[in-house]
Write a protein that holds these residues in place. Sequence first.
Motif, mmCIF file in Angstrom:
data_model
loop_
_atom_site.group_PDB
_atom_site.id
_atom_site.type_symbol
_atom_site.label_atom_id
_atom_site.label_comp_id
_atom_site.label_asym_id
_atom_site.label_seq_id
_atom_site.Cartn_x
_atom_site.Cartn_y
_atom_site.Cartn_z
ATOM 1 N N UNK A 31 66.706 144.614 58.655
ATOM 2 C CA UNK A 31 67.367 143.039 58.588
ATOM 3 C C UNK A 31 66.511 142.119 57.442
ATOM 4 N N UNK A 32 65.827 142.668 56.464
ATOM 5 C CA UNK A 32 64.913 141.993 55.448
ATOM 6 C C UNK A 32 65.825 141.800 54.212
ATOM 7 N N UNK A 33 65.891 140.610 53.465
ATOM 8 C CA UNK A 33 66.489 140.609 52.087
ATOM 9 C C UNK A 33 65.485 141.339 51.185
ATOM 10 N N UNK A 34 66.135 142.366 50.610
ATOM 11 C CA UNK A 34 65.342 143.232 49.960
ATOM 12 C C UNK A 34 65.617 143.393 48.287
ATOM 13 N N UNK A 35 64.704 143.321 47.678
ATOM 14 C CA UNK A 35 64.808 143.640 46.190
ATOM 15 C C UNK A 35 63.834 144.513 45.728
ATOM 16 N N UNK A 58 75.338 148.793 46.639
ATOM 17 C CA UNK A 58 76.537 148.539 47.430
ATOM 18 C C UNK A 58 76.289 147.990 48.791
ATOM 19 N N UNK A 59 74.791 148.121 49.170
ATOM 20 C CA UNK A 59 74.396 147.704 50.400
ATOM 21 C C UNK A 59 73.667 146.197 50.277
ATOM 22 N N UNK A 60 73.882 145.577 49.149
ATOM 23 C CA UNK A 60 73.298 144.336 48.922
ATOM 24 C C UNK A 60 72.012 144.032 48.230
ATOM 25 N N UNK A 61 71.255 145.407 47.784
ATOM 26 C CA UNK A 61 70.075 145.302 47.265
ATOM 27 C C UNK A 61 69.963 144.928 45.558
ATOM 28 N N UNK A 62 69.129 143.670 45.561
ATOM 29 C CA UNK A 62 69.294 143.297 44.224
ATOM 30 C C UNK A 62 68.076 144.156 43.321
ATOM 31 N N UNK A 63 68.388 144.833 42.379
ATOM 32 C CA UNK A 63 67.549 145.559 41.374
ATOM 33 C C UNK A 63 67.062 144.579 40.220
ATOM 34 N N UNK A 64 65.679 144.389 40.341
ATOM 35 C CA UNK A 64 65.451 143.859 38.812
ATOM 36 C C UNK A 64 65.013 144.734 38.029
#
Length: 313
Positions: A31-35, A58-64
């Motif tokens: 459940x952690x907002x993850x990037x 696709x599962x909402x992970x932000x890639x920097x």
Amino acid sequence: MAREAEASRILIFGGTGYIGKHMVRASVSLGHPTCIYARPVGPATLPSNLNLRREFRSIGIHIIEGELEEHEKIVAALKKVDIVISALAYPQVLNQLKIIDAIIAVGNIKRFVPSDFGSEEDKITPLPPFEEFLEKKRKIRRAIEAASIPFTFITANCFAAYFVNLLLHPHNPHDEIVVYGHGEANDIGKYTIKVANDPRACNRVVTYRPKSNIISQHQLISLWEEKTGRSFKRVYVPEEDLVKLSQTLPPPENIPVSILHSIFVKGDLMSYEIDDDDLEVSRMYPEMQLTTIDQLLNIFLTDPPEPARAAFG
């Protein structure tokens, strides 16, 4: 406090790597907002890495996408998170000093978990090539402590999937298995996310050494023979041969040999005691189900192991 920990925003360096991707999936599942901070895509980027990035997005992970030399980009990323985890492979160990510099600059990080996940470098003295590498990891630990950055150091102690694959080569048709020395020296992602959010683990070393998964080379081979119905010839590599190879192979080829000596001959993973007040992950979370060696071998019976890159030590 618990709810606040569950909502921690996590940034993972090396999140598309061998260990890192499991931490990313675990972080999201908990459940952690993850990037992720990852190298930009280029001509050398493997198709598997591209597929992994598509899965993560696709599962909402932000890639920097950025390099470790881009200080301001890392600082901007750190301002938006609470916890930083590094899963960089061992050739990049000292590059973590750049992450430390950025953490110092922002001043808001609640926990930093550097890329350890191997031997307890503050408690062992292996052959010189491995010792030289561990000294780099100690430098990272000491820099974190000197900067008063809240940390958790993780000692994963020869995590099973990597080294079981290394020893057994489960899908190798040959009936020989190499045994190092005399053969008697005896799920990282989810536990890393747990301890990174656990107040008990702040400024502590957490050891991953469940008693049920302590097994010698001979016991492992015998169990594999029982499951496969095959009989394997044990080809022994004497300790003196490993020592000689560590002295004659050029770097970095001499490092894996020294690691094998440390783990399988000297038994460094078991050479120090874990006291009752030490943090051991299976004791911290008795409600969580560990993957046993027996269960891991059952997986290897049907699924080919993924290629492991240099992520140990």
